[in-house]
Design an enzyme around this catalytic site. Structure first.
Site, mmCIF file in Angstrom:
data_model
loop_
_atom_site.group_PDB
_atom_site.id
_atom_site.type_symbol
_atom_site.label_atom_id
_atom_site.label_comp_id
_atom_site.label_asym_id
_atom_site.label_seq_id
_atom_site.Cartn_x
_atom_site.Cartn_y
_atom_site.Cartn_z
ATOM 1 N N GLU A 86 19.819 17.001 57.683
ATOM 2 C CA GLU A 86 20.878 16.924 58.227
ATOM 3 C C GLU A 86 21.325 18.355 58.460
ATOM 4 O O GLU A 86 21.387 19.103 57.750
ATOM 5 C CB GLU A 86 21.757 15.934 57.882
ATOM 6 C CG GLU A 86 21.318 14.532 57.776
ATOM 7 C CD GLU A 86 22.286 13.402 57.061
ATOM 8 O OE1 GLU A 86 22.392 12.251 57.620
ATOM 9 O OE2 GLU A 86 23.105 13.793 56.241
ATOM 10 N N CYS A 121 17.874 17.708 46.864
ATOM 11 C CA CYS A 121 18.327 18.750 46.139
ATOM 12 C C CYS A 121 18.200 18.356 44.615
ATOM 13 O O CYS A 121 18.491 17.273 44.130
ATOM 14 C CB CYS A 121 19.830 19.159 46.203
ATOM 15 S SG CYS A 121 20.388 20.571 45.287
ATOM 16 N N CYS A 125 24.885 17.675 41.285
ATOM 17 C CA CYS A 125 26.204 17.993 41.399
ATOM 18 C C CYS A 125 26.934 16.608 41.713
ATOM 19 O O CYS A 125 26.443 15.609 42.294
ATOM 20 C CB CYS A 125 26.620 18.856 42.480
ATOM 21 S SG CYS A 125 25.989 20.516 42.282
ATOM 22 N N CYS A 128 28.213 15.133 45.087
ATOM 23 C CA CYS A 128 27.341 15.417 46.214
ATOM 24 C C CYS A 128 26.163 14.366 46.455
ATOM 25 O O CYS A 128 25.655 14.072 45.584
ATOM 26 C CB CYS A 128 26.814 16.826 46.079
ATOM 27 S SG CYS A 128 25.615 17.085 47.427
ATOM 28 N N CYS A 341 31.578 18.027 53.737
ATOM 29 C CA CYS A 341 31.038 18.696 52.783
ATOM 30 C C CYS A 341 30.750 17.564 51.489
ATOM 31 O O CYS A 341 31.665 16.930 51.171
ATOM 32 C CB CYS A 341 32.042 19.701 51.919
ATOM 33 S SG CYS A 341 32.376 20.997 53.090
HETATM 34 S S1 SF4 Z 1 26.432 20.525 46.118
HETATM 35 FE FE1 SF4 Z 1 24.643 19.106 46.507
HETATM 36 S S2 SF4 Z 1 23.114 20.246 47.896
HETATM 37 FE FE2 SF4 Z 1 24.690 21.584 46.713
HETATM 38 S S3 SF4 Z 1 23.664 22.236 45.173
HETATM 39 FE FE3 SF4 Z 1 25.030 20.678 44.471
HETATM 40 S S4 SF4 Z 1 23.652 18.916 44.529
HETATM 41 FE FE4 SF4 Z 1 22.484 20.669 45.758
#
Ligand code: SF4
Length: 358
Positions: A86, A121, A125, A128, A341
Site C-alpha cells: 500500500e 515487515c 512493532c 503496527c 500511520c
Molecule cells: S512500524 Fe510497522 S512497518 Fe515500521 S518497522 Fe515497525 S512493524 Fe515494521
C-alpha cells in the site's frame, strides 16, 4: 530483466550505453512515465530495440483506491508475484475539517506520497498492522518508484515529497530504498527535491551509520516510541538487537554530520508512554539541538492500544516544552480508510491479529 523505473543512467552501461543516453531513458521511464520507448528522441532505433529487448517498464497494477474524508487516498497495489502493498497520497495542506492550514495560505497545493519498502515487515512493532503480518519480501527499487508514479499519474496536484513510512523497514532493504530515492530526486527522473524525501527507520543502527557515512541528502527519521529501553523493547522488539544507547549516539552523529535535526518519531499510546515521566525520559535522552520530536497519535486497533487523553497529552507536551526540545504533532490522516500511520496491512485488515498490550 531490469525494470526501467528502477534504473539510474549509469545502469545503462550494462547495455553499452553512455550516461547521456541513460538520462534520456530515465526521463522516458520516470519523468514522462512512458512504458514504451516510442517517444524517446535522439537515440537510434537499433539502440531502442536493444533496450526494449533487455529491459521492461510495465506500470504497477492498482488493485484498489480508498479515499478518506480528509482527502488522503490509500492505494493498494498487486505486484507481479501476487504480493500486496500500500501507498498513501497525502494532501498538503491537509483538508481535514478543523485543521488550521493558515500557514499554507498562498502556497502551492501539493501531494506527499507515503511509500512501502517491503511487503510485510519482520520487526513486529506492537502498534503496527504491517508488523502483525510478518515479513514477505523486499521491494525492488522499481516497485518503490512505481508506487509514486502510479499515484502521480492520476494526481490533480504535483507530488513534491516522499516519505518512506509505509509498509516495511526501509533500512532492511537499504540498497533498493536509497536507489529509489535517488531515482525520484534525479533531475531526469522524479525531480523531487531530495530534502523533501524522508527515510524513516525503526532503528537499524549499522544502516544509519552507513547512511551517515554515504552522505545522502534525504532526511532521516527514526521511530523511538519509548525512551526507557525495557519498555521500548516490549513495543519495538528491535530494541533487543539495536539498543537505544547505540541508536541515540547514531542519531546525534548523523545530525552533527548533516547539520540537520533528525526527526524522532514517538507514537503516543494512552497509559503506556504518555506520562510526564515518559516525557522527561524522552527529553533527557537527546541533545535538544540535534533532534525534533514528531508525536503521532496511535491509530487503529492493532495491539489493543488507545490514544492518550487530552490531559495526558497536554502534560506530556508541557514537559517537552520546558525541556526546550522542539516537537511537532503530526496529523495522521486517512483513518476512515485505514491509511494512517501503523494501519497499512496490504489490504489484509481482516487478518491483522490483536497482540497483547505492552
Ligand atoms: S512500524 Fe510497522 S512497518 Fe515500521 S518497522 Fe515497525 S512493524 Fe515494521
Amino acid at each position: 530483466m531490469m525494470h526501467r523505473c528502477g534504473m539510474l543512467p549509469d545502469d545503462y552501461r550494462a547495455l553499452d550505453l553512455d550516461e547521456p543516453a541513460g538520462r534520456k531513458l530515465l526521463a522516458a521511464a520516470v519523468q514522462r512515465y512512458q512504458p514504451d520507448l516510442a517517444g524517446v528522441r535522439g537515440l537510434r532505433r537499433e539502440i531502442l530495440e536493444r533496450v526494449a529487448g533487455r529491459t521492461r517498464a510495465e506500470p504497477l497494477r492498482i488493485d484498489r483506491r480508498d479515499e478518506a474524508g480528509d482527502g488522503f487516498v490509500k492505494y493498494l497495489f498487486e505486484l507481479h508475484d501476487g504480493a500486496k502493498i500500500e501507498a498513501v497520497r497525502i494532501p498538503v495542506p491537509c483538508e481535514a475539517a478543523g485543521v488550521d492550514a493558515s500557514a499554507y495560505q498562498g502556497k502551492e497545493k501539493k501531494y506527499v506520497v507515503c511509500v512501502s519498502s517491503q511487503a510485510g515487515c519482520a520487526l513486529a512493532c506492537a502498534f503496527c498492522a504491517t508488523g502483525a503480518l510478518g515479513f514477505e519480501r523486499n521491494l525492488s527499487a522499481d516497485e518503490i518508484v512505481g508506487q509514486v508514479l502510479a499515484v502521480r499519474e492520476e494526481a490533480d496536484r504535483p507530488v513534491r515529497g516522499i516519505v518512506f513510512m509505509g509498509m516495511g523497514e526501509p533500512f532492511l532493504n537499504y540498497d533498493a530504498v536509497v536507489k529509489a530515492a535517488r531515482i525520484l530526486s534525479h533531475p531526469s527522473g522524479g525531480s523531487i527535491d531530495g530534502r523533501a524525501i524522508t527515510i524513516s527507520t525503526a532503528g537499524v543502527v549499522p544502516a544509519i551509520r552507513r547512511y551517515t557515512r554515504e552522505g545522502h541528502k534525504f532526511r532521516l527519521a527514526v521511530s523511538l516510541t519509548h525512551a526507557v529501553p525495557d519498555k521500548r523493547a516490549a513495543l519495538m522488539p528491535i530494541e533487543r538487537v539495536h539498543a537505544s544507547a547505540d541508536l541515540v549516539a547514531a542519531i546525534h552523529d548523523h545530525a552533527r554530520a548533516r547539520r540537520q535535526r533528525v526527526l524522532v518519531e514517538y507514537v503516543l499510546l494512552g497509559d503506556v508512554n504518555d506520562s510526564p515521566a515518559d516525557a522527561r525520559a524522552l527529553a533527557e535522552l537527546f541533545d535538544a539541538t540535534l533532534v525534533k520530536i514528531d508525536l503521532i497519535d496511535v491509530n487503529g486497533s492493532t495491539g489493543g492500544f488507545h490514544r492518550a487523553s487530552r490531559e495526558a497529552r497536554s502534560a506530556f507536551l508541557d514537559v517537552l516544552g520546558s525541556a526546550r526540545i522542539p516537537f511537532a504533532i503530526r496529523y495522521s490522516g486517512g483513518q476512515d480508510v485505514a491509511a494512517g500511520c501503523g494501519q497499512l496491512a496490504g489490504g489484509k485488515s481482516g487478518l491483522v491479529r490483536l497482540s497483547s498490550r505492552a
